[in-house]
Design an enzyme around this catalytic site. Structure first.
Site, mmCIF file in Angstrom:
data_model
loop_
_atom_site.group_PDB
_atom_site.id
_atom_site.type_symbol
_atom_site.label_atom_id
_atom_site.label_comp_id
_atom_site.label_asym_id
_atom_site.label_seq_id
_atom_site.Cartn_x
_atom_site.Cartn_y
_atom_site.Cartn_z
ATOM 1 N N SER A 142 -34.204 24.641 -22.800
ATOM 2 C CA SER A 142 -35.207 24.208 -21.820
ATOM 3 C C SER A 142 -34.801 24.605 -20.399
ATOM 4 O O SER A 142 -35.662 24.884 -19.557
ATOM 5 C CB SER A 142 -35.464 22.704 -21.918
ATOM 6 N N ASN A 143 -33.512 24.635 -20.114
ATOM 7 C CA ASN A 143 -33.091 25.084 -18.773
ATOM 8 C C ASN A 143 -33.356 26.568 -18.579
ATOM 9 O O ASN A 143 -33.772 26.994 -17.501
ATOM 10 C CB ASN A 143 -31.618 24.747 -18.531
ATOM 11 N N HIS A 168 -24.674 20.354 -15.710
ATOM 12 C CA HIS A 168 -24.083 19.242 -16.456
ATOM 13 C C HIS A 168 -24.929 17.984 -16.219
ATOM 14 O O HIS A 168 -25.296 17.695 -15.078
ATOM 15 C CB HIS A 168 -22.639 19.022 -15.978
ATOM 16 N N ASN A 221 -22.909 26.480 -14.274
ATOM 17 C CA ASN A 221 -23.216 25.584 -15.391
ATOM 18 C C ASN A 221 -24.048 24.427 -14.871
ATOM 19 O O ASN A 221 -23.977 24.082 -13.692
ATOM 20 C CB ASN A 221 -21.897 25.054 -15.980
ATOM 21 N N MET A 228 -21.803 25.329 -25.372
ATOM 22 C CA MET A 228 -20.910 24.247 -25.760
ATOM 23 C C MET A 228 -19.436 24.653 -25.892
ATOM 24 O O MET A 228 -18.704 24.073 -26.683
ATOM 25 C CB MET A 228 -21.398 23.628 -27.088
ATOM 26 N N ARG A 229 -19.004 25.662 -25.117
ATOM 27 C CA ARG A 229 -17.608 26.086 -25.188
ATOM 28 C C ARG A 229 -17.021 26.227 -23.791
ATOM 29 O O ARG A 229 -17.767 26.504 -22.842
ATOM 30 C CB ARG A 229 -17.503 27.474 -25.846
ATOM 31 N N LEU A 230 -15.688 26.101 -23.734
ATOM 32 C CA LEU A 230 -14.993 26.367 -22.468
ATOM 33 C C LEU A 230 -14.933 27.875 -22.238
ATOM 34 O O LEU A 230 -14.921 28.652 -23.186
ATOM 35 C CB LEU A 230 -13.576 25.809 -22.520
ATOM 36 N N ILE A 231 -14.868 28.266 -20.991
ATOM 37 C CA ILE A 231 -14.826 29.682 -20.641
ATOM 38 C C ILE A 231 -13.383 30.060 -20.278
ATOM 39 O O ILE A 231 -12.728 29.355 -19.518
ATOM 40 C CB ILE A 231 -15.741 29.929 -19.410
HETATM 41 C C1 GRF Z 1 -28.637 20.023 -20.807
HETATM 42 O O1 GRF Z 1 -28.688 18.635 -20.826
HETATM 43 C C2 GRF Z 1 -27.530 20.502 -19.909
HETATM 44 O O2 GRF Z 1 -27.298 19.668 -18.834
HETATM 45 C C3 GRF Z 1 -26.341 20.495 -20.842
HETATM 46 O O3 GRF Z 1 -26.845 20.905 -22.080
HETATM 47 C C4 GRF Z 1 -28.226 20.600 -22.160
HETATM 48 C C5 GRF Z 1 -28.936 21.884 -22.457
HETATM 49 O O4 GRF Z 1 -30.292 21.693 -22.685
HETATM 50 N N1 GRF Z 1 -25.291 21.338 -20.336
HETATM 51 P P1 GRF Z 1 -31.249 22.948 -22.854
HETATM 52 O O5 GRF Z 1 -30.679 23.771 -24.018
HETATM 53 O O6 GRF Z 1 -31.247 23.719 -21.585
HETATM 54 O O7 GRF Z 1 -32.594 22.367 -23.187
#
Ligand code: GRF
Length: 215
Positions: A21-22, A117, A115, A98-101
């Site tokens: 979604s982002n 958060h 990123n 979902m990983r560290l860089i």
């Molecule tokens: C979001 O809540 C973001 O803050 C976190 O992971 C989620 C990603 O959501 N890092 P989407 O895949 O962008 O919908």
């Protein structure tokens, strides 16, 4: 003090593991003309990530690069760097990755890996930030766009947005309220890169004055 980038159109790479979604909010801002950028490539480490489908639908190049196909994390990340470079991405936006860089990746895009958060950093780093906020009983939480460094959610903060935490919130309702703000601030942080307004001084991001007032 380092100026991160000169003004101009920004070539963006997206690295994401999930729903995307982002990514969509960034792509929408570009389509509306609010962000002078182009998404050159989306990479996911998960074959079934929705973000790949969403990207392909918008005719953006997408790629699945799975860590398990490489001998170790450094080799995997070299493949990511090569793919983003050959797509001419100059900034990599992590959007639910979902990983560290690792070091090599960070050094390949100096100050240009960002990123988002779902908490007001430096509170509630790491996984389940919304749950952590509820458990701590905070009255406000929110989201943070930051430059990625070696730590987990520790890099210099670019933008934040706050939301109230309500008495009857559960993880889902709080996450949804925060997500709405994520969709407003991520592209705005990228716009600061386009405008050449970001400076980094030690651990702090400074934002130069905007030339003309706007939303
Ligand atoms: C979001 O809540 C973001 O803050 C976190 O992971 C989620 C990603 O959501 N890092 P989407 O895949 O962008 O919908």
């Amino acid at each position: 003090m380092i100026r991160v980038r000169n003004p101009g159109r920004l070539n963006v790479g997206i690295l994401a593991s999930g729903r995307g979604s982002n990514f969509e909010a960034i792509a929408d801002a570009i389509e509306r003309g609010d962000l002078n950028a182009e998404i050159k490539l989306i990479i996911s480490d998960k074959e079934d990530a929705l973000v790949l489908k969403k990207g392909a639908k918008r005719k953006i190049p997408v790629l699945c690069v799975k860590p398990g196909d490489f001998s170790d994390a450094a080799v995997y990340e070299r493949a990511l760097i090569a793919a983003f470079r050959s797509a001419e991405a100059e900034l990599v936006a992590l959007a639910g990755y979902m990983r560290l860089i690792g070091d090599e990746f960070i050094n390949a895009f100096p100050y240009c890996i960002v990123n988002i958060h779902p908490a007001l950093l430096p509170s509630f780093r790491g996984l389940n930030a919304q749950r952590q906020a509820l458990e701590a009983g905070v009255r406000f939480s929110g989201c943070t766009v930051h430059i990625v460094d070696r730590g987990m959610d520790t890099g210099p903060i670019i933008l934040q947005a706050a939301v109230p935490v309500c008495g009857d919130d559960d993880e889902e309702s709080l996450s949804n309220r925060i997500l709405e703000e994520e969709h407003k601030i991520y592209w705005r942080a990228l716009r600061l890169y386009c405008e050449g307004r970001l400076y980094v001084e030690e651990k702090k991001v400074l934002i130069s004055e905007e030339k003309d007032r706007r939303k």
